[in-house]
Design a protein around this motif. Structure first.
Motif, mmCIF file in Angstrom:
data_model
loop_
_atom_site.group_PDB
_atom_site.id
_atom_site.type_symbol
_atom_site.label_atom_id
_atom_site.label_comp_id
_atom_site.label_asym_id
_atom_site.label_seq_id
_atom_site.Cartn_x
_atom_site.Cartn_y
_atom_site.Cartn_z
ATOM 1 N N ARG A 101 34.571 31.990 43.684
ATOM 2 C CA ARG A 101 35.002 31.855 42.292
ATOM 3 C C ARG A 101 34.573 33.036 41.425
ATOM 4 O O ARG A 101 34.711 33.000 40.222
ATOM 5 C CB ARG A 101 34.444 30.563 41.685
ATOM 6 N N CYS A 102 34.055 34.063 42.048
ATOM 7 C CA CYS A 102 33.658 35.255 41.300
ATOM 8 C C CYS A 102 34.682 36.361 41.561
ATOM 9 O O CYS A 102 35.504 36.243 42.466
ATOM 10 C CB CYS A 102 32.256 35.698 41.720
ATOM 11 N N PRO A 103 34.656 37.417 40.782
ATOM 12 C CA PRO A 103 35.579 38.533 41.030
ATOM 13 C C PRO A 103 35.381 39.120 42.420
ATOM 14 O O PRO A 103 34.253 39.240 42.906
ATOM 15 C CB PRO A 103 35.191 39.547 39.944
ATOM 16 N N VAL A 104 36.493 39.491 43.051
ATOM 17 C CA VAL A 104 36.467 40.018 44.408
ATOM 18 C C VAL A 104 37.224 41.340 44.435
ATOM 19 O O VAL A 104 38.326 41.450 43.896
ATOM 20 C CB VAL A 104 37.112 39.030 45.408
ATOM 21 N N VAL A 133 33.417 51.084 43.497
ATOM 22 C CA VAL A 133 32.506 49.947 43.351
ATOM 23 C C VAL A 133 31.934 49.909 41.936
ATOM 24 O O VAL A 133 31.891 48.844 41.294
ATOM 25 C CB VAL A 133 31.380 50.006 44.407
ATOM 26 N N LEU A 134 31.508 51.048 41.416
ATOM 27 C CA LEU A 134 30.945 51.091 40.060
ATOM 28 C C LEU A 134 31.992 50.740 39.002
ATOM 29 O O LEU A 134 31.699 50.029 38.039
ATOM 30 C CB LEU A 134 30.345 52.470 39.776
ATOM 31 N N ARG A 135 33.218 51.220 39.183
ATOM 32 C CA ARG A 135 34.304 50.898 38.247
ATOM 33 C C ARG A 135 34.555 49.389 38.226
ATOM 34 O O ARG A 135 34.660 48.771 37.159
ATOM 35 C CB ARG A 135 35.568 51.666 38.655
ATOM 36 N N PHE A 136 34.598 48.786 39.395
ATOM 37 C CA PHE A 136 34.807 47.342 39.491
ATOM 38 C C PHE A 136 33.644 46.596 38.817
ATOM 39 O O PHE A 136 33.862 45.664 38.043
ATOM 40 C CB PHE A 136 34.939 46.927 40.957
ATOM 41 N N ALA A 137 32.417 47.018 39.091
ATOM 42 C CA ALA A 137 31.250 46.367 38.490
ATOM 43 C C ALA A 137 31.272 46.486 36.964
ATOM 44 O O ALA A 137 30.975 45.505 36.257
ATOM 45 C CB ALA A 137 29.966 46.965 39.048
ATOM 46 N N ALA A 139 31.509 43.381 34.367
ATOM 47 C CA ALA A 139 30.497 43.229 33.326
ATOM 48 C C ALA A 139 31.123 43.219 31.945
ATOM 49 O O ALA A 139 30.740 42.431 31.075
ATOM 50 C CB ALA A 139 29.458 44.340 33.436
ATOM 51 N N ASP A 140 32.115 44.078 31.728
ATOM 52 C CA ASP A 140 32.766 44.158 30.417
ATOM 53 C C ASP A 140 33.587 42.917 30.100
ATOM 54 O O ASP A 140 33.808 42.588 28.927
ATOM 55 C CB ASP A 140 33.675 45.393 30.337
ATOM 56 N N SER A 141 34.047 42.219 31.136
ATOM 57 C CA SER A 141 34.881 41.026 30.909
ATOM 58 C C SER A 141 34.049 39.736 30.839
ATOM 59 O O SER A 141 34.602 38.676 30.553
ATOM 60 C CB SER A 141 35.938 40.904 32.004
#
Length: 75
Positions: A10-13, A61-65, A69-71
Motif C-alpha cells: 500500500r506504499c508507493p512502488v 531512486v532519489l527522485r522517486f523518494a 516525500a513531497d506528496s
C-alpha cells in the motif's frame, strides 16, 4: 519477488529496470499486481543497472523518494 507479492503493498512502488534487463519482459505482470506502481527504465543498463549506470540509478531512486516525500500529507 514475484508479482503476487505486490498485491498487499500500500506504499508507493518504483519498478526500476535497466533498458537491457531481461526481467523487463515481466513488467506488465508487476503492474497488474500493483497498478499504482511507477515504471522507470535506466538507459544503457542491464539487469544490474545500479552497477552499469550507478549515477542514473541513484538519481532515479532519489527522485522517486523526493516525490513520495513531497506528496506525503503534512501534519
Amino acid at each position: 519477488c514475484r508479482p503476487s507479492m505486490l498485491h498487499a503493498v500500500r506504499c508507493p512502488v518504483l519498478l526500476l529496470n535497466g533498458r537491457f534487463d531481461q526481467f523487463r519482459l515481466g513488467t506488465r505482470a508487476y503492474l497488474r499486481a500493483c497498478p499504482t506502481a511507477r515504471v522507470e527504465v535506466i538507459r544503457r543498463a542491464g539487469h544490474l543497472s545500479n552497477l552499469d549506470q550507478p549515477e542514473a540509478f541513484a538519481e532515479a531512486v532519489l527522485r522517486f523518494a523526493r516525490e513520495v516525500a513531497d506528496s506525503a500529507p503534512r501534519a
